[in-house]
Design a protein around this motif. Sequence first.
Motif, PDB file in Angstrom:
ATOM      1  N   LEU A   3       0.840  -1.197   0.000  1.00  0.00           N
ATOM      2  CA  LEU A   3       0.000   0.000   0.000  1.00  0.00           C
ATOM      3  C   LEU A   3       0.872   1.242   0.000  1.00  0.00           C
ATOM      4  O   LEU A   3       1.858   1.317   0.708  1.00  0.00           O
ATOM      5  N   ARG A   4       0.492   2.200  -0.808  1.00  0.00           N
ATOM      6  CA  ARG A   4       1.186   3.482  -0.818  1.00  0.00           C
ATOM      7  C   ARG A   4       0.431   4.403   0.118  1.00  0.00           C
ATOM      8  O   ARG A   4      -0.765   4.618  -0.020  1.00  0.00           O
ATOM      9  N   ARG A   5       1.127   4.926   1.083  1.00  0.00           N
ATOM     10  CA  ARG A   5       0.508   5.795   2.080  1.00  0.00           C
ATOM     11  C   ARG A   5       0.305   7.198   1.523  1.00  0.00           C
ATOM     12  O   ARG A   5       1.133   7.713   0.785  1.00  0.00           O
ATOM     13  N   VAL A   7       0.194  11.124   2.209  1.00  0.00           N
ATOM     14  CA  VAL A   7       0.779  12.080   3.146  1.00  0.00           C
ATOM     15  C   VAL A   7      -0.303  12.752   3.985  1.00  0.00           C
ATOM     16  O   VAL A   7      -0.154  12.920   5.196  1.00  0.00           O
ATOM     17  N   PHE A   8      -1.396  13.130   3.357  1.00  0.00           N
ATOM     18  CA  PHE A   8      -2.424  13.874   4.074  1.00  0.00           C
ATOM     19  C   PHE A   8      -3.208  12.991   5.043  1.00  0.00           C
ATOM     20  O   PHE A   8      -3.659  13.467   6.083  1.00  0.00           O
ATOM     21  N   GLN A   9      -3.348  11.718   4.735  1.00  0.00           N
ATOM     22  CA  GLN A   9      -3.929  10.795   5.707  1.00  0.00           C
ATOM     23  C   GLN A   9      -2.984  10.640   6.892  1.00  0.00           C
ATOM     24  O   GLN A   9      -3.423  10.555   8.034  1.00  0.00           O
ATOM     25  N   ALA A  10      -1.702  10.606   6.605  1.00  0.00           N
ATOM     26  CA  ALA A  10      -0.709  10.452   7.673  1.00  0.00           C
ATOM     27  C   ALA A  10      -0.745  11.644   8.624  1.00  0.00           C
ATOM     28  O   ALA A  10      -0.750  11.467   9.846  1.00  0.00           O
ATOM     29  N   LEU A  48       5.427   5.751  13.410  1.00  0.00           N
ATOM     30  CA  LEU A  48       6.719   6.023  12.772  1.00  0.00           C
ATOM     31  C   LEU A  48       6.822   5.319  11.423  1.00  0.00           C
ATOM     32  O   LEU A  48       7.345   5.882  10.457  1.00  0.00           O
ATOM     33  N   GLN A  49       6.312   4.104  11.365  1.00  0.00           N
ATOM     34  CA  GLN A  49       6.329   3.354  10.107  1.00  0.00           C
ATOM     35  C   GLN A  49       5.519   4.083   9.039  1.00  0.00           C
ATOM     36  O   GLN A  49       5.957   4.228   7.894  1.00  0.00           O
ATOM     37  N   ILE A  50       4.345   4.564   9.414  1.00  0.00           N
ATOM     38  CA  ILE A  50       3.487   5.278   8.466  1.00  0.00           C
ATOM     39  C   ILE A  50       4.164   6.566   7.989  1.00  0.00           C
ATOM     40  O   ILE A  50       4.191   6.865   6.799  1.00  0.00           O
ATOM     41  N   LEU A  51       4.743   7.313   8.918  1.00  0.00           N
ATOM     42  CA  LEU A  51       5.418   8.563   8.545  1.00  0.00           C
ATOM     43  C   LEU A  51       6.638   8.299   7.665  1.00  0.00           C
ATOM     44  O   LEU A  51       6.937   9.083   6.760  1.00  0.00           O
TER      45      LEU A  51
END
Length: 106
Positions: A3-5, A7-10, A48-51
């Motif tokens: 999955l590509r995260r 930025v704005f959801q993060a 941290l993983q998501i960011l």
Amino acid sequence: MNLRRDVFQAIADPTRRAILLLVASQSLTAGAIAANFDTARPTVSRHLQILTECELLRQEQNGREIFYHTNVQKMKEVADFLEPFRMMWESRFDKLESVMKKYKHK
């Protein structure tokens, strides 16, 4: 599945925004970051993983420690994207303030 995260959801998450603020002033390890929150370390690790997946943070290994740094280039991309919206709303608020001042004098 990779999955590509987004930025704005993060950055929609308040904890992740708080992490970004912490790391903006200095590089920190996951443990040092987790010490600032009342949540379990695995929860902070997930943030941290998501960011990191969004490239808002970079990891740098120094011996056995992994330090997290702000990815300035990615943060600038986000800021550059938001700038036209900030300018638009600033202009609208200035106009509203002008109208309110006229109304107040009447």
